[in-house]
Design an enzyme around this catalytic site. Structure first.
Site, PDB file in Angstrom:
ATOM      1  N   SER A  65      43.876  34.012  38.666  1.00 41.88           N
ATOM      2  CA  SER A  65      43.579  35.458  38.634  1.00 41.88           C
ATOM      3  C   SER A  65      44.117  36.193  39.854  1.00 41.88           C
ATOM      4  O   SER A  65      44.479  37.365  39.773  1.00 41.88           O
ATOM      5  CB  SER A  65      42.062  35.673  38.524  1.00 41.88           C
ATOM      6  OG  SER A  65      41.626  35.291  37.243  1.00 41.88           O
ATOM      7  N   PHE A  66      44.146  35.512  40.995  1.00 42.62           N
ATOM      8  CA  PHE A  66      44.632  36.186  42.207  1.00 42.62           C
ATOM      9  C   PHE A  66      46.060  36.681  42.016  1.00 42.62           C
ATOM     10  O   PHE A  66      46.446  37.722  42.590  1.00 42.62           O
ATOM     11  CB  PHE A  66      44.546  35.220  43.400  1.00 42.62           C
ATOM     12  CG  PHE A  66      44.743  35.888  44.729  1.00 42.62           C
ATOM     13  CD1 PHE A  66      43.745  36.674  45.284  1.00 42.62           C
ATOM     14  CD2 PHE A  66      45.928  35.736  45.432  1.00 42.62           C
ATOM     15  CE1 PHE A  66      43.925  37.301  46.500  1.00 42.62           C
ATOM     16  CE2 PHE A  66      46.121  36.358  46.649  1.00 42.62           C
ATOM     17  CZ  PHE A  66      45.119  37.142  47.190  1.00 42.62           C
ATOM     18  N   GLU A  67      46.837  35.959  41.222  1.00 42.14           N
ATOM     19  CA  GLU A  67      48.253  36.309  41.016  1.00 42.14           C
ATOM     20  C   GLU A  67      48.427  37.468  40.028  1.00 42.14           C
ATOM     21  O   GLU A  67      49.543  37.983  39.859  1.00 42.14           O
ATOM     22  CB  GLU A  67      49.039  35.086  40.519  1.00 42.14           C
ATOM     23  CG  GLU A  67      49.322  34.049  41.601  1.00 42.14           C
ATOM     24  CD  GLU A  67      48.087  33.317  42.094  1.00 42.14           C
ATOM     25  OE1 GLU A  67      47.284  32.881  41.244  1.00 42.14           O
ATOM     26  OE2 GLU A  67      47.913  33.198  43.324  1.00 42.14           O
ATOM     27  N   CYS A  88      39.797  34.794  34.071  1.00 45.87           N
ATOM     28  CA  CYS A  88      38.402  34.330  33.949  1.00 45.87           C
ATOM     29  C   CYS A  88      38.046  33.606  35.239  1.00 45.87           C
ATOM     30  O   CYS A  88      38.601  32.553  35.541  1.00 45.87           O
ATOM     31  CB  CYS A  88      38.262  33.407  32.744  1.00 45.87           C
ATOM     32  SG  CYS A  88      36.626  32.656  32.621  1.00 45.87           S
ATOM     33  N   GLU A  93      30.724  26.280  43.563  1.00 39.19           N
ATOM     34  CA  GLU A  93      29.770  25.955  44.623  1.00 39.19           C
ATOM     35  C   GLU A  93      30.109  26.635  45.945  1.00 39.19           C
ATOM     36  O   GLU A  93      29.318  26.602  46.878  1.00 39.19           O
ATOM     37  CB  GLU A  93      29.730  24.430  44.809  1.00 39.19           C
ATOM     38  CG  GLU A  93      29.121  23.721  43.607  1.00 39.19           C
ATOM     39  CD  GLU A  93      29.130  22.223  43.767  1.00 39.19           C
ATOM     40  OE1 GLU A  93      29.616  21.724  44.789  1.00 39.19           O
ATOM     41  OE2 GLU A  93      28.652  21.558  42.830  1.00 39.19           O
ATOM     42  N   HIS A  96      34.430  31.072  47.078  1.00 40.18           N
ATOM     43  CA  HIS A  96      35.732  31.440  46.530  1.00 40.18           C
ATOM     44  C   HIS A  96      35.595  32.510  45.444  1.00 40.18           C
ATOM     45  O   HIS A  96      36.413  33.424  45.356  1.00 40.18           O
ATOM     46  CB  HIS A  96      36.397  30.186  45.941  1.00 40.18           C
ATOM     47  CG  HIS A  96      37.869  30.154  46.157  1.00 40.18           C
ATOM     48  ND1 HIS A  96      38.444  29.644  47.294  1.00 40.18           N
ATOM     49  CD2 HIS A  96      38.889  30.578  45.376  1.00 40.18           C
ATOM     50  CE1 HIS A  96      39.751  29.760  47.212  1.00 40.18           C
ATOM     51  NE2 HIS A  96      40.052  30.324  46.056  1.00 40.18           N
ATOM     52  N   ARG A 135      31.821  36.088  25.704  1.00 43.54           N
ATOM     53  CA  ARG A 135      32.591  37.332  25.839  1.00 43.54           C
ATOM     54  C   ARG A 135      34.052  37.189  25.455  1.00 43.54           C
ATOM     55  O   ARG A 135      34.837  38.102  25.627  1.00 43.54           O
ATOM     56  CB  ARG A 135      32.481  37.823  27.301  1.00 43.54           C
ATOM     57  CG  ARG A 135      31.094  38.315  27.640  1.00 43.54           C
ATOM     58  CD  ARG A 135      30.841  38.333  29.142  1.00 43.54           C
ATOM     59  NE  ARG A 135      29.528  38.919  29.443  1.00 43.54           N
ATOM     60  CZ  ARG A 135      28.381  38.263  29.311  1.00 43.54           C
ATOM     61  NH1 ARG A 135      28.362  36.997  28.870  1.00 43.54           N
ATOM     62  NH2 ARG A 135      27.228  38.855  29.587  1.00 43.54           N
TER      63      ARG A 135
END
Ligand code: DLZ
Length: 157
Positions: A65-67, A88, A93, A96, A135
């Site tokens: 997703s960062f990209e 998504c 844990e 991040h 979703r």
């Protein structure tokens, strides 16, 4: 947004115009790929249902997703009427989740402020995979469908 109170997957078709001249880029993250593929399929089918031509729907995969931010910024410089970013991000844990979620939301918001073409945010940020499944074609609809409807409505602006 998909929620128990507002499920746009069951939308009023007349509120989402379409057209054969529309070009849309779909940028899809490969993390949690079964989820993002369902979102992509929902978005693509909805665009086709609104007479967007298959050749005018461009898909580009990114690692995570960062990209999505950089890829969407590149598509903004080309002739696309709208860009839908699909991802998504699921709580793990470590912290991040917060870093990635916030960065993506801020990054996509910044691209929208440039005003070149709308970038539609179809990134799930869930506590667990069950919420994501609900979703992405489950009991709470498909946020990909909503993103496609949102893109068509923003293009008509
Ligand atoms: C590293 C990472 C983690 C831990 N979790 C997710 C996630 O749940 N969803 C997602 O789309 N991407 C995740 N990533 C990958 C980052 O988005 C990114 O691809 C890497 O940090 C490389 O820049």
């Amino acid at each position: 947004m998909v929620s128990a109170n507002n499920n746009l997957s069951e939308y009023d078709h007349s509120k989402a115009p379409g057209g054969k001249s529309i070009r849309i880029a779909l940028v899809v993250s490969e993390w949690n790929q079964t989820i993002t593929d369902n979102l992509y399929q929902g978005a693509r089918k909805t665009l086709l249902d609104h007479n967007v031509l298959a050749k005018n729907i461009v898909k580009f995969d990114v690692p995570g997703s960062f990209e999505l931010i950089y890829a969407a910024s590149r598509f903004q410089t080309q002739k696309f009427d709208a860009i839908i970013v699909i991802g998504c991000i699921i709580q793990g844990e470590t912290r991040h989740f917060e870093f990635i979620s916030n960065a993506v939301a801020q990054g996509i918001k910044d691209l929208n402020l440039k005003g070149k073409s709308p970038v539609i945010f179809c990134v799930l940020t869930d506590d667990n995979i069950d919420q994501s499944q609900a979703r992405s074609g489950g009991e709470l609809g498909n946020k990909g469908v909503e993103a496609a409807v949102t893109a068509l409505r923003m293009i008509s602006l």
